[in-house]
Design a protein around this motif. Structure first.
Motif, PDB file in Angstrom:
ATOM      1  N   ILE A  47      39.207 -39.099  49.641  1.00 52.57           N
ATOM      2  CA  ILE A  47      39.627 -38.238  48.530  1.00 52.57           C
ATOM      3  C   ILE A  47      41.144 -38.251  48.387  1.00 52.57           C
ATOM      4  O   ILE A  47      41.879 -38.005  49.347  1.00 52.57           O
ATOM      5  N   ILE A  48      41.594 -38.535  47.173  1.00 50.40           N
ATOM      6  CA  ILE A  48      43.023 -38.561  46.839  1.00 50.40           C
ATOM      7  C   ILE A  48      43.301 -37.423  45.860  1.00 50.40           C
ATOM      8  O   ILE A  48      42.667 -37.335  44.805  1.00 50.40           O
ATOM      9  N   GLY A  49      44.229 -36.547  46.196  1.00 51.86           N
ATOM     10  CA  GLY A  49      44.616 -35.455  45.305  1.00 51.86           C
ATOM     11  C   GLY A  49      45.896 -35.795  44.562  1.00 51.86           C
ATOM     12  O   GLY A  49      46.828 -36.357  45.145  1.00 51.86           O
ATOM     13  N   ILE A  50      45.941 -35.480  43.271  1.00 50.75           N
ATOM     14  CA  ILE A  50      47.134 -35.727  42.454  1.00 50.75           C
ATOM     15  C   ILE A  50      47.537 -34.432  41.772  1.00 50.75           C
ATOM     16  O   ILE A  50      46.762 -33.845  41.009  1.00 50.75           O
ATOM     17  N   ALA A  51      48.757 -33.966  42.044  1.00 52.05           N
ATOM     18  CA  ALA A  51      49.258 -32.701  41.505  1.00 52.05           C
ATOM     19  C   ALA A  51      50.498 -32.946  40.656  1.00 52.05           C
ATOM     20  O   ALA A  51      51.107 -34.024  40.703  1.00 52.05           O
ATOM     21  N   GLY A  52      50.893 -31.926  39.904  1.00 48.61           N
ATOM     22  CA  GLY A  52      52.092 -32.007  39.075  1.00 48.61           C
ATOM     23  C   GLY A  52      51.972 -31.093  37.881  1.00 48.61           C
ATOM     24  O   GLY A  52      50.902 -30.555  37.584  1.00 48.61           O
ATOM     25  N   SER A  53      53.038 -30.912  37.181  1.00 46.93           N
ATOM     26  CA  SER A  53      53.096 -29.999  36.043  1.00 46.93           C
ATOM     27  C   SER A  53      52.254 -30.474  34.865  1.00 46.93           C
ATOM     28  O   SER A  53      51.917 -31.658  34.750  1.00 46.93           O
ATOM     29  N   VAL A  54      51.951 -29.556  33.990  1.00 44.18           N
ATOM     30  CA  VAL A  54      51.450 -29.902  32.663  1.00 44.18           C
ATOM     31  C   VAL A  54      52.459 -30.844  32.016  1.00 44.18           C
ATOM     32  O   VAL A  54      53.676 -30.656  32.143  1.00 44.18           O
ATOM     33  N   VAL A  56      41.053 -36.549  42.696  1.00 39.82           N
ATOM     34  CA  VAL A  56      40.986 -35.179  42.179  1.00 39.82           C
ATOM     35  C   VAL A  56      42.350 -34.836  41.609  1.00 39.82           C
ATOM     36  O   VAL A  56      43.350 -34.788  42.332  1.00 39.82           O
ATOM     37  N   GLU A  57      42.400 -34.592  40.306  1.00 40.59           N
ATOM     38  CA  GLU A  57      43.675 -34.369  39.620  1.00 40.59           C
ATOM     39  C   GLU A  57      43.747 -32.966  39.038  1.00 40.59           C
ATOM     40  O   GLU A  57      42.794 -32.503  38.406  1.00 40.59           O
ATOM     41  N   GLY A  58      44.875 -32.272  39.280  1.00 36.37           N
ATOM     42  CA  GLY A  58      45.039 -30.933  38.734  1.00 36.37           C
ATOM     43  C   GLY A  58      46.387 -30.340  39.088  1.00 36.37           C
ATOM     44  O   GLY A  58      47.027 -30.746  40.062  1.00 36.37           O
ATOM     45  N   VAL A  59      46.815 -29.349  38.317  1.00 35.39           N
ATOM     46  CA  VAL A  59      48.162 -28.800  38.500  1.00 35.39           C
ATOM     47  C   VAL A  59      48.342 -28.114  39.846  1.00 35.39           C
ATOM     48  O   VAL A  59      49.415 -28.158  40.448  1.00 35.39           O
ATOM     49  N   ASN A  60      47.298 -27.453  40.323  1.00 39.43           N
ATOM     50  CA  ASN A  60      47.460 -26.611  41.508  1.00 39.43           C
ATOM     51  C   ASN A  60      46.636 -27.078  42.711  1.00 39.43           C
ATOM     52  O   ASN A  60      46.301 -26.264  43.568  1.00 39.43           O
ATOM     53  N   VAL A  61      46.334 -28.354  42.799  1.00 42.36           N
ATOM     54  CA  VAL A  61      45.447 -28.807  43.883  1.00 42.36           C
ATOM     55  C   VAL A  61      46.104 -28.742  45.257  1.00 42.36           C
ATOM     56  O   VAL A  61      45.421 -28.816  46.279  1.00 42.36           O
ATOM     57  N   ALA A  98      40.313 -19.041  54.074  1.00 40.78           N
ATOM     58  CA  ALA A  98      40.121 -19.831  55.288  1.00 40.78           C
ATOM     59  C   ALA A  98      40.217 -21.327  55.008  1.00 40.78           C
ATOM     60  O   ALA A  98      40.594 -22.097  55.888  1.00 40.78           O
ATOM     61  N   VAL A  99      39.869 -21.738  53.793  1.00 45.01           N
ATOM     62  CA  VAL A  99      39.854 -23.166  53.447  1.00 45.01           C
ATOM     63  C   VAL A  99      40.626 -23.364  52.150  1.00 45.01           C
ATOM     64  O   VAL A  99      40.510 -22.564  51.218  1.00 45.01           O
ATOM     65  N   PHE A 100      41.422 -24.423  52.092  1.00 46.80           N
ATOM     66  CA  PHE A 100      42.191 -24.748  50.898  1.00 46.80           C
ATOM     67  C   PHE A 100      41.666 -26.036  50.271  1.00 46.80           C
ATOM     68  O   PHE A 100      41.088 -26.877  50.957  1.00 46.80           O
ATOM     69  N   VAL A 101      41.894 -26.193  48.984  1.00 42.89           N
ATOM     70  CA  VAL A 101      41.457 -27.400  48.279  1.00 42.89           C
ATOM     71  C   VAL A 101      42.024 -28.646  48.953  1.00 42.89           C
ATOM     72  O   VAL A 101      41.323 -29.637  49.183  1.00 42.89           O
ATOM     73  N   SER A 102      43.297 -28.592  49.315  1.00 41.03           N
ATOM     74  CA  SER A 102      43.954 -29.771  49.894  1.00 41.03           C
ATOM     75  C   SER A 102      43.433 -30.129  51.277  1.00 41.03           C
ATOM     76  O   SER A 102      43.714 -31.236  51.775  1.00 41.03           O
ATOM     77  N   ASP A 103      42.688 -29.231  51.917  1.00 41.52           N
ATOM     78  CA  ASP A 103      42.105 -29.551  53.222  1.00 41.52           C
ATOM     79  C   ASP A 103      41.149 -30.739  53.145  1.00 41.52           C
ATOM     80  O   ASP A 103      40.896 -31.409  54.153  1.00 41.52           O
TER      81      ASP A 103
END
Length: 318
Positions: free
Chosen positions: A91-98, A199-204, A217-222
């Motif tokens: 799983i690769i997370g991609i974050a950033g502003s609108v 998984v792409e989203g502003v607050n991941v 207890a668990v975060f998305v980035s975990d």
């Protein structure tokens, strides 16, 4: 040792100029046809073959190495256990502003990663589908905070990621319509044990919703094996957001089914004024309070210049 490697000797990241980064492609060759470029980039976000070759191809090559290493580790674990456990997606997370261009980054990486034979099945999931429906946001009087951490059904998103990372055969993700500006009731995207999930989203990369007194207890980035933050100066993202809003007023907003159809007849000046107000009241505070502070939680940061192209790359040391 390159100049950037020397300069970053005692920091968590190695910083590469665009030229230095382009040299890390290791002669990996992959060309995207012109029609692919048109399909991959977002509105008012330039995407060129040079950007693919110099920035995204080396990144895809690095990610390919990481995914392949993860697959070899899985094989070694099966050998140790004397069993044949199914591998779980990387799983690769991609974050950033609108408006910073993270969706374009996600689509390009999906297309490039699919080209490697070791992991041809790459799915892309956006967290927009995990926003609470508009009626729920309105009931909770937070419609004007859409995109802030509290506007997401984090529990559902975490359950989704836990199911994916557990190797569940079929996992459903809700779908979102930017035209209707709402979650689509009953419409789902099915994830069926792909090799890679982006998984792409502003607050991941968020670790604590500000409204909660206790950390969850668990975060998305975990659940991420690797994470990317798409970065740019706030003044540039603001400019890109306003330009995109102007383009949408002339295109998507003209559709009577669009949530923003009421803005279709605005003058050019009124459009800029409204877009600026939305940025200043909603997107800028969300960026400053919630999104930008997660920047240095990412494994890699793509730093964009005012022309929307990546100028430098920071890679976390391992």
């Amino acid at each position: 040792m390159t100049t950037s490697l020397k300069r970053d000797r005692y920091t968590p990241y190695i910083t590469f100029s665009r030229k230095e980064w382009a040299e890390r492609s290791n002669d990996a060759k992959l060309q995207l046809a012109d029609y692919d470029l048109e399909q991959l980039h977002g509105m008012n976000e330039p995407l060129t073959q040079d950007e693919i070759t110099q920035v995204y191809l080396p990144l895809a090559h690095l990610l390919n190495l990481f995914v392949s290493a993860s697959q070899r580790l899985h094989q070694a674990t099966n050998s140790f256990l004397g069993s044949q456990q199914h591998k779980v997606p990387y799983i690769i997370g991609i974050a950033g502003s609108v408006a910073v261009g993270k969706s374009t980054t996600a689509r390009v990486l999906q297309r490039l990663l699919q080209a490697w034979p070791e992991h041809p099945r790459v799915d892309l999931v956006t967290t927009d589908g995990f926003l609470y429906p508009n009626k729920v946001l309105e009931q909770n009087n937070i419609m004007n905070r859409k995109g802030f951490p509290e506007s997401y059904d984090i529990k559902r998103l975490i359950h989704f990621l836990a199911d994916v990372k557990s190797g569940k055969e079929r996992v459903a993700a809700p779908l979102y319509s930017h035209l209707e500006y709402d979650v689509l009731p009953g419409q789902l995207q099915w994830i069926e044990q792909p090799d890679v999930v982006i998984v792409e989203g502003v607050n991941v990369l968020q670790v604590r919703p500000r409204q909660q007194q206790k950390d969850p207890a668990v975060f998305v980035s975990d659940f991420f094996d690797f994470s990317i933050y798409v970065d740019a100066a706030e003044k540039d993202i603001r400019k890109w957001y306003i330009a995109r809003f102007e383009s949408l007023r002339q295109t998507a907003f003209q559709n009577p089914d669009s949530f923003f159809h009421r803005y279709a007849s605005l003058s050019d000046g009124a459009t800029v004024e409204l877009a600026t107000q939305i940025w200043d009241d909603i997107n800028k505070p969300n960026l400053e309070q919630n999104i930008a502070p997660t920047r240095y939680r990412a494994g890699l940061i793509l730093e964009k210049g005012s022309n929307h192209f990546v100028q430098s790359i920071k890679l976390r040391k391992t």
